[in-house]
Design an enzyme around this catalytic site. Structure first.
Site, PDB file in Angstrom:
ATOM      1  N   TYR A   1       2.101  -8.953  -0.258  1.00 11.76           N
ATOM      2  CA  TYR A   1       1.383  -7.687  -0.088  1.00 11.76           C
ATOM      3  C   TYR A   1       0.368  -7.833   1.044  1.00 11.76           C
ATOM      4  O   TYR A   1      -0.600  -8.597   0.936  1.00 11.76           O
ATOM      5  CB  TYR A   1       0.681  -7.281  -1.391  1.00 11.76           C
ATOM      6  CG  TYR A   1       0.284  -5.823  -1.376  1.00 11.76           C
ATOM      7  CD1 TYR A   1       1.130  -4.863  -1.917  1.00 11.76           C
ATOM      8  CD2 TYR A   1      -0.898  -5.409  -0.787  1.00 11.76           C
ATOM      9  CE1 TYR A   1       0.795  -3.517  -1.873  1.00 11.76           C
ATOM     10  CE2 TYR A   1      -1.236  -4.064  -0.736  1.00 11.76           C
ATOM     11  CZ  TYR A   1      -0.390  -3.118  -1.281  1.00 11.76           C
ATOM     12  OH  TYR A   1      -0.719  -1.790  -1.230  1.00 11.76           O
ATOM     13  N   TYR A  60       3.655   1.583   5.497  1.00 11.11           N
ATOM     14  CA  TYR A  60       2.669   1.421   4.440  1.00 11.11           C
ATOM     15  C   TYR A  60       3.196   2.067   3.164  1.00 11.11           C
ATOM     16  O   TYR A  60       2.790   3.161   2.789  1.00 11.11           O
ATOM     17  CB  TYR A  60       1.346   2.058   4.850  1.00 11.11           C
ATOM     18  CG  TYR A  60       0.272   1.944   3.791  1.00 11.11           C
ATOM     19  CD1 TYR A  60      -0.116   0.707   3.298  1.00 11.11           C
ATOM     20  CD2 TYR A  60      -0.348   3.070   3.290  1.00 11.11           C
ATOM     21  CE1 TYR A  60      -1.094   0.597   2.326  1.00 11.11           C
ATOM     22  CE2 TYR A  60      -1.333   2.972   2.312  1.00 11.11           C
ATOM     23  CZ  TYR A  60      -1.703   1.741   1.835  1.00 11.11           C
ATOM     24  OH  TYR A  60      -2.666   1.641   0.871  1.00 11.11           O
TER      25      TYR A  60
END
Lengths: 136, 378
Positions: B280, B330
């Site tokens: 992440y 994103y």
């Protein structure tokens, strides 16, 4: 349009803001287990007690880290500006701004003491400067 | 041999990534879900469980998509929830509460003008309004504070963050779906403007529109579907939510270690078995904290570790082969999980990791998740 962001002193943290006016750093302390906490909450996160008092704590601590803002998120704050993360002796952590020290001179664990900055007739902000006599 | 993994991802789908003002979060979710269901070789009527993420209203979504799942839930638009949703879906399938679950994410943040910082900042625990008078705001600044402390404690350098950013951009150049595909040099990185020092523009993830969907079902059923299953070989979760207004002293190492240990134990694997990492990457420092927390290098050693080139395709642990949040899109963890699935399927084309048996997705945040995908069930 150059109004800087200001806190609302009315609300659960009012004793904190009134304390800054009187040159004290006041935080909540649990009436049962004596754990300090800030910002204000109804319950102690350590023992879940609902009893508490506002107490003045020693207005000193250490710098845990810092960053320098180069992007404008708020009107009225001049770029670049530095935000420090301070841990008070009582364990409470705060975000603040350094006074009288450039970002390049900041160090992890640098001792700092409170500076009470009267920003408006109602609002005093809590900032920090290197503790006197403790310059490296 | 024991069948270790009882759940698999059987369908993935995503929209194009970019700016699509004509589509809202619901539309982007429906587009992704249509793809994921088709990818699995299933029909909408096969879906009996649904969890939506970042989509504002599950009822509206079901009305638009024509769904009446037996189980439904909705989760907030925070990146930590991609892993949570996937692990929850696995638990629901294992419990028998649902057979085939769709996870649907829709994000029109770019077109709707989402801002991460300033007066509307809700990042963290209850939002950061108390600290606005000092100018403190934004997830980026939170990670800049952590980055600075890591640099001071361990000697991590700005260029270590730059190597992460540049490596993922190099990977995005191989990914036709990526939003940002133009490679840059470390010198370009160093001269890119600061947003919140020590972090530069290239240390920040993108903000773009898009939708992602995953379809999961029981492993026994997965074998009969259209795609090679990506088995959930192991997963774990741990949190550090108390006192989370401030950055954690340990860079989330304790919860990451716990989540990693649970997932490796469940999978019956060790780090050396892993082929590729999906980390992440909301900001580059998170990648360094994750490498340490999930046990790929020692405490404080992540800077030199990335400098050795391990994260590049062709390195020991090719990471974020899609380009990640920094350069692909994103999608708050969702697209990284799609990439993990595509890697173990062997479907990644120019950016395919050779002999990719296991992909490890990890997210370091106040809620830590760890998911190990495998090509084989056991």
């Amino acid at each position: 349009m150059t109004t800087r962001p200001l806190p609302s002193i009315e609300g659960p943290d009012k004793p904190f803001w009134l304390g800054l006016r009187q040159r004290e750093v006041r935080v909540q302390r649990c009436g049962d287990c004596r754990t300090y906490r800030f910002p204000a909450t109804r319950f102690c996160a350590h023992c879940r007690s609902e009893t508490f008092e506002w107490v003045a704590v020693e207005p000193t601590g250490v710098v845990e880290t810092w960053c320098v803002f180069h992007r404008q998120y708020f009107e009225g704050l001049t770029l670049p500006y530095t935000v420090i993360q301070v841990r008070l002796k009582c364990g409470i952590r705060l975000f603040s701004n350094p006074v009288g020290v450039e970002a390049d001179a900041l160090r992890i664990d640098m001792p700092v003491e409170a500076v009470f900055e009267d920003t408006t007739p109602e609002v005093t902000l809590l900032k920090f400067q290197p503790t006197k006599g403790d310059f490296q | 041999m024991v069948d270790r993994a009882s759940v698999a991802v059987v369908g993935v789908g995503h929209t194009r990534y970019g700016s699509f003002p004509e589509y809202d979060a619901y539309d982007l979710g429906v587009l992704a879900l249509k793809q994921a269901i088709a990818d699995a070789g299933l029909k909408f009527t096969d879906i009996d469980g649904l969890i939506v993420n970042r989509i504002p209203d599950y009822q509206r979504f079901c009305e638009i998509a024509g769904l009446d799942p037996a189980y439904v839930s909705i989760t907030p638009g925070q990146g930590r929830f991609s892993g949570i949703c996937i692990e929850t879906a696995a638990a629901l399938i294992r419990s028998g509460a649902a057979k085939t679950i769709a996870l649907v994410y829709g994000n029109n943040g770019r077109s709707s003008g989402d801002r991460y910082g300033g007066a509307g900042d809700t990042y963290g625990s209850g939002g950061g309004g108390l600290w606005f008078p000092y100018g403190m705001t934004s997830p980026g600044a939170f990670h800049a504070l952590m980055a600075r402390r890591h640099m001071a404690l361990y000697g991590t350098k700005s260029e270590h963050f730059g190597i992460v950013a540049k490596t993922f951009r190099d990977h995005a150049a191989l990914n036709p779906a990526a939003v940002m595909r133009t490679p840059y040099t470390l010198a370009d990185y160093q001269t890119s403007r600061y947003i919140c020092e020590p972090l530069h523009l290239f240390d920040y993830c993108l903000i773009n529109d898009g939708g992602v969907a995953l379809v999961l079902t029981a492993a026994a059923r997965a074998r009969d579907l259209a795609q090679p299953p990506a088995y959930l070989r192991g997963y774990g979760m741990a949190t550090a939510l108390s006192d989370s207004t401030f950055p954690p002293d340990d860079f989330w190492r304790a919860p990451a270690k716990e989540a990693a240990a649970d997932s490796f134990r469940m999978a019956g694997l060790v780090h050396d078995d892993i082929s590729t990492l999906m980390i992440y990457d909301n900001f580059t420092p998170t990648v360094l904290f994750s490498l340490e927390g999930f046990g790929y290098c020692g405490v404080g050693e992540s800077g030199p570790f990335v400098a050795e080139g391990h994260l590049a395709i062709g390195g020991r642990y090719p990471s974020n082969t899609s380009g990640g949040h920094l350069s692909e899109s994103y999608m708050q963890g969702w697209a990284l999980n799609v990439e993990a699935v595509q890697q173990v399927r062997g479907a990644c084309g120019a950016r395919q990791v050779e002999n990719c048996h296991f992909a490890h997705y990890m997210a370091a945040a106040p809620v830590v998740t760890s998911i190990i995908y495998g090509r084989e069930q056991s």
